[in-house]
Enzyme design. Structure first.
Site, PDB file in Angstrom:
ATOM      1  N   LEU A 153       1.092  -1.136   0.277  1.00  0.00           N
ATOM      2  CA  LEU A 153      -0.118   0.332   0.241  1.00  0.00           C
ATOM      3  C   LEU A 153       0.571   1.076   0.256  1.00  0.00           C
ATOM      4  O   LEU A 153       0.658   2.257   0.946  1.00  0.00           O
ATOM      5  CB  LEU A 153      -0.528   0.017   1.194  1.00  0.00           C
ATOM      6  CG  LEU A 153      -2.543  -0.332   0.424  1.00  0.00           C
ATOM      7  CD1 LEU A 153      -2.521  -1.083   2.131  1.00  0.00           C
ATOM      8  CD2 LEU A 153      -3.350  -0.431   0.261  1.00  0.00           C
ATOM      9  N   ALA A 236       3.432  -5.446 -10.365  1.00  0.00           N
ATOM     10  CA  ALA A 236       5.526  -5.573  -9.249  1.00  0.00           C
ATOM     11  C   ALA A 236       6.009  -5.912 -10.578  1.00  0.00           C
ATOM     12  O   ALA A 236       6.966  -5.244 -11.429  1.00  0.00           O
ATOM     13  CB  ALA A 236       4.912  -5.243  -8.369  1.00  0.00           C
ATOM     14  N   ARG A 237       6.728  -7.163 -10.221  1.00  0.00           N
ATOM     15  CA  ARG A 237       8.063  -8.153 -11.147  1.00  0.00           C
ATOM     16  C   ARG A 237       7.475  -9.169 -11.300  1.00  0.00           C
ATOM     17  O   ARG A 237       6.453 -10.097 -10.369  1.00  0.00           O
ATOM     18  CB  ARG A 237       8.798  -7.634 -10.251  1.00  0.00           C
ATOM     19  CG  ARG A 237       9.905  -6.289  -9.949  1.00  0.00           C
ATOM     20  CD  ARG A 237      10.200  -5.603 -11.682  1.00  0.00           C
ATOM     21  NE  ARG A 237      11.253  -4.320 -11.174  1.00  0.00           N
ATOM     22  CZ  ARG A 237      10.136  -3.069 -12.149  1.00  0.00           C
ATOM     23  NH1 ARG A 237       9.228  -3.028 -13.029  1.00  0.00           N
ATOM     24  NH2 ARG A 237      10.859  -2.361 -12.268  1.00  0.00           N
ATOM     25  N   GLU A 266      11.986 -10.926 -19.500  1.00  0.00           N
ATOM     26  CA  GLU A 266      11.117 -10.134 -20.573  1.00  0.00           C
ATOM     27  C   GLU A 266      12.475  -9.177 -21.640  1.00  0.00           C
ATOM     28  O   GLU A 266      13.156  -9.214 -21.328  1.00  0.00           O
ATOM     29  CB  GLU A 266      10.927  -8.390 -20.017  1.00  0.00           C
ATOM     30  CG  GLU A 266       9.814  -9.120 -18.600  1.00  0.00           C
ATOM     31  CD  GLU A 266       9.177  -7.608 -18.154  1.00  0.00           C
ATOM     32  OE1 GLU A 266       9.595  -6.416 -18.245  1.00  0.00           O
ATOM     33  OE2 GLU A 266       8.210  -7.822 -16.805  1.00  0.00           O
ATOM     34  N   HIS A 285       3.784  -5.364 -20.067  1.00  0.00           N
ATOM     35  CA  HIS A 285       4.860  -3.936 -19.294  1.00  0.00           C
ATOM     36  C   HIS A 285       4.784  -2.999 -19.865  1.00  0.00           C
ATOM     37  O   HIS A 285       5.556  -2.186 -20.203  1.00  0.00           O
ATOM     38  CB  HIS A 285       6.799  -4.514 -18.967  1.00  0.00           C
ATOM     39  CG  HIS A 285       7.257  -4.047 -17.627  1.00  0.00           C
ATOM     40  ND1 HIS A 285       8.363  -4.517 -17.069  1.00  0.00           N
ATOM     41  CD2 HIS A 285       7.345  -3.091 -17.134  1.00  0.00           C
ATOM     42  CE1 HIS A 285       8.492  -3.495 -16.049  1.00  0.00           C
ATOM     43  NE2 HIS A 285       7.291  -3.026 -15.209  1.00  0.00           N
TER      44      HIS A 285
END
Ligand code: OXD
Length: 324
Positions: A153, A236-237, A266, A285
């Site tokens: 958060l 995120a990742r 990626e 992405h």
């Protein structure tokens, strides 16, 4: 004062990067500035540069930098480019943390709506010119009254919470350090209590930076604890999710679907089984991509440039011990 821009490895379109670079050129008029397109040029130009602006620095390029004091990166996360020599050096590393607050939150809401309203099925039917309402009508659902669990958060997570509230969702989430209540969050837990939100979230959204604490965040154990039929959303990742375990859970119906913007490697190789995961929406992405990138990035750069030149406090300094 010499500045260099290395325009390699960015994730945006040429037009968006051209826009950012022309804003930088205006901002830095009066300073020496070299815009480098390739490794040979950056290796030559960085040797006597004070500041680099770019999306990645490699050990090979770093080895040529003799005077470098500051690197302003063009992304919010720089996990893809930090290496031990860079972290050990005195060079100040600053990020664009905060510029994606609006766009990533909208991307997440778009993914959740697409999963709930089955736009993935609609796109498949449309491509086949097939006006078959039955599959779509029978599986479409709503966001209202569902629970969203937000892992992380921070600025983006809080904006996701705000938008989710507007859709009538119950919002739960985790934060690294909990100090009092947060707006639009009904249940807040420290990051160590992830297990509290796994079984109650209909939509589980990953929005934390990649660090040694968050890599491999969602594996088979966490997936087992998730609610039956829940959706996993990762902006995120890719390293934070065990994609083999995710694939199993999507195939056996434990999870209802997924929306992925980030991947273990990626670009996602064309042969990767991730492309064919059932009920999965994939974006390459682009969760943070927006034509407003340059306009937002230049504000952070302008602030940091002024601070750098006058010895004031810079913002978005990468905290080497924290890892983001
Ligand atoms: C970032 C991104 O800026 O992933 O870190 O787009």
């Amino acid at each position: 004062m010499k500045f260099v821009i290395w325009r390699a490895y960015h994730l945006e379109s040429k037009e968006i990067i051209d826009d950012y670079i022309s804003r930088i050129q205006k901002l830095l008029s009066g300073h020496e500035l070299a815009v480098c397109e390739n490794v040979e040029t950056i290796k030559r130009e960085i040797a006597d540069a004070d500041v680099m602006i770019g999306w990645r620095i490699t050990p090979e390029v770093f080895a040529e930098a003799k005077k470098l004091k500051w690197i302003q990166f063009g992304s919010a996360g720089i996990d893809h480019t930090v290496f031990p020599e860079l972290v050990k050096s005195d060079i100040v590393l600053t990020t664009l943390s905060g510029i994606h607050t609006t766009v990533v939150a909208e991307h997440v809401l778009g993914m959740m709506l697409a999963l709930a309203r089955r736009f993935d099925v609609a796109a498949r039917l449309q491509a086949a010119h097939n006006y078959d309402r039955i599959e779509l009508a029978g599986t479409s659902t709503e966001l209202a009254d569902k629970t969203i669990g937000i892992i992380g958060l921070g600025k983006i997570g809080l904006n996701i919470a705000r938008l989710a509230k507007a859709f009538g969702m119950h919002v739960v989430g985790t934060k690294r350090t909990v100090r009092g209540d947060l707006p639009n969050v009904d249940e807040l837990y420290p990051a160590s209590n992830l297990d509290k939100i796994l079984p109650i979230s209909d939509y589980l959204v990953i929005a934390v930076p990649l660090t040694s604490d968050t890599s491999a965040l969602i594996g088979p154990d966490q997936i087992n604890k998730m609610k039956q039929g829940a959706y996993l959303i990762n902006v995120a990742r890719g390293a934070m999710v065990d994609h083999e375990a995710l694939g199993k859970a999507l195939k056996n119906g434990k999870l209802g679907g997924a929306a992925l913007d980030v991947f273990p490697a990626e670009p996602l190789p064309s042969g990767s089984p991730i492309w064919d995961l059932p009920n999965t929406i994939i974006t390459p992405h682009t969760g943070a991509s927006s034509a407003r990138y340059g306009e937002r990035a230049i504000k952070i750069l302008r602030h940091n440039l002024d601070a750098f030149l006058t010895g004031k406090q810079m913002i978005n300094i990468y905290q080497k011990e924290r890892g983001y």
